[in-house]
Design a protein around this motif. Structure first.
Motif, mmCIF file in Angstrom:
data_model
loop_
_atom_site.group_PDB
_atom_site.id
_atom_site.type_symbol
_atom_site.label_atom_id
_atom_site.label_comp_id
_atom_site.label_asym_id
_atom_site.label_seq_id
_atom_site.Cartn_x
_atom_site.Cartn_y
_atom_site.Cartn_z
ATOM 1 N N GLY A 12 -75.330 -9.862 -1.245
ATOM 2 C CA GLY A 12 -76.454 -10.436 -1.966
ATOM 3 C C GLY A 12 -75.996 -11.389 -3.055
ATOM 4 O O GLY A 12 -74.835 -11.802 -3.111
ATOM 5 N N LYS A 29 -84.186 -9.707 -10.306
ATOM 6 C CA LYS A 29 -84.247 -9.907 -8.850
ATOM 7 C C LYS A 29 -85.661 -10.122 -8.338
ATOM 8 O O LYS A 29 -85.864 -10.802 -7.342
ATOM 9 N N LYS A 30 -86.648 -9.565 -9.019
ATOM 10 C CA LYS A 30 -88.034 -9.743 -8.582
ATOM 11 C C LYS A 30 -88.544 -11.156 -8.865
ATOM 12 O O LYS A 30 -89.575 -11.560 -8.356
ATOM 13 N N ASP A 31 -87.799 -11.926 -9.674
ATOM 14 C CA ASP A 31 -88.243 -13.258 -10.066
ATOM 15 C C ASP A 31 -87.666 -14.389 -9.218
ATOM 16 O O ASP A 31 -87.878 -15.558 -9.522
ATOM 17 N N PHE A 32 -86.915 -14.054 -8.166
ATOM 18 C CA PHE A 32 -86.394 -15.111 -7.300
ATOM 19 C C PHE A 32 -86.216 -14.605 -5.876
ATOM 20 O O PHE A 32 -86.160 -13.413 -5.634
ATOM 21 N N SER A 33 -86.165 -15.542 -4.957
ATOM 22 C CA SER A 33 -85.832 -15.242 -3.570
ATOM 23 C C SER A 33 -85.054 -16.431 -3.028
ATOM 24 O O SER A 33 -85.185 -17.548 -3.522
ATOM 25 N N LEU A 34 -84.227 -16.194 -2.050
ATOM 26 C CA LEU A 34 -83.417 -17.252 -1.447
ATOM 27 C C LEU A 34 -83.730 -17.324 0.043
ATOM 28 O O LEU A 34 -83.656 -16.321 0.736
ATOM 29 N N ASP A 35 -84.071 -18.505 0.509
ATOM 30 C CA ASP A 35 -84.310 -18.678 1.939
ATOM 31 C C ASP A 35 -83.189 -19.502 2.566
ATOM 32 O O ASP A 35 -83.387 -20.238 3.515
#
Length: 60
Positions: A12, A29-35
Motif C-alpha cells: 500500500g 487513509k480515508k481522505d485519499f484513494s489511488l486508481d
C-alpha cells in the motif's frame, strides 16, 4: 505538497502533506484513494480545474 510513500513491507501507500518540505503531517487513509500504481519519483498530473479546487480548499 503531498508526498506519497510506499509501505514496502506492509504494501500500500502512505501520504504526508507539507508546505515547506521540512514539516510533514500525515494524510488520513480515508481522505485519499489511488486508481493507479505510482512508481518512485512519479509526478501526478492534474487538470486546471483540479488545481483551482486544491487552491480553493487548501489556501490559508
Amino acid at each position: 505538497y503531498v508526498m506519497i510513500m510506499d509501505l514496502y513491507v506492509d504494501g500500500g501507500y502512505y501520504m504526508q502533506q507539507t508546505e515547506d518540505m521540512m514539516n510533514f503531517l500525515p494524510v488520513d487513509k480515508k481522505d485519499f484513494s489511488l486508481d493507479f500504481h505510482p512508481r518512485h519519483g512519479s509526478m501526478l498530473h492534474i487538470t486546471d480545474d483540479e488545481y483551482y479546487m486544491l487552491i480553493k480548499n487548501f489556501s490559508k
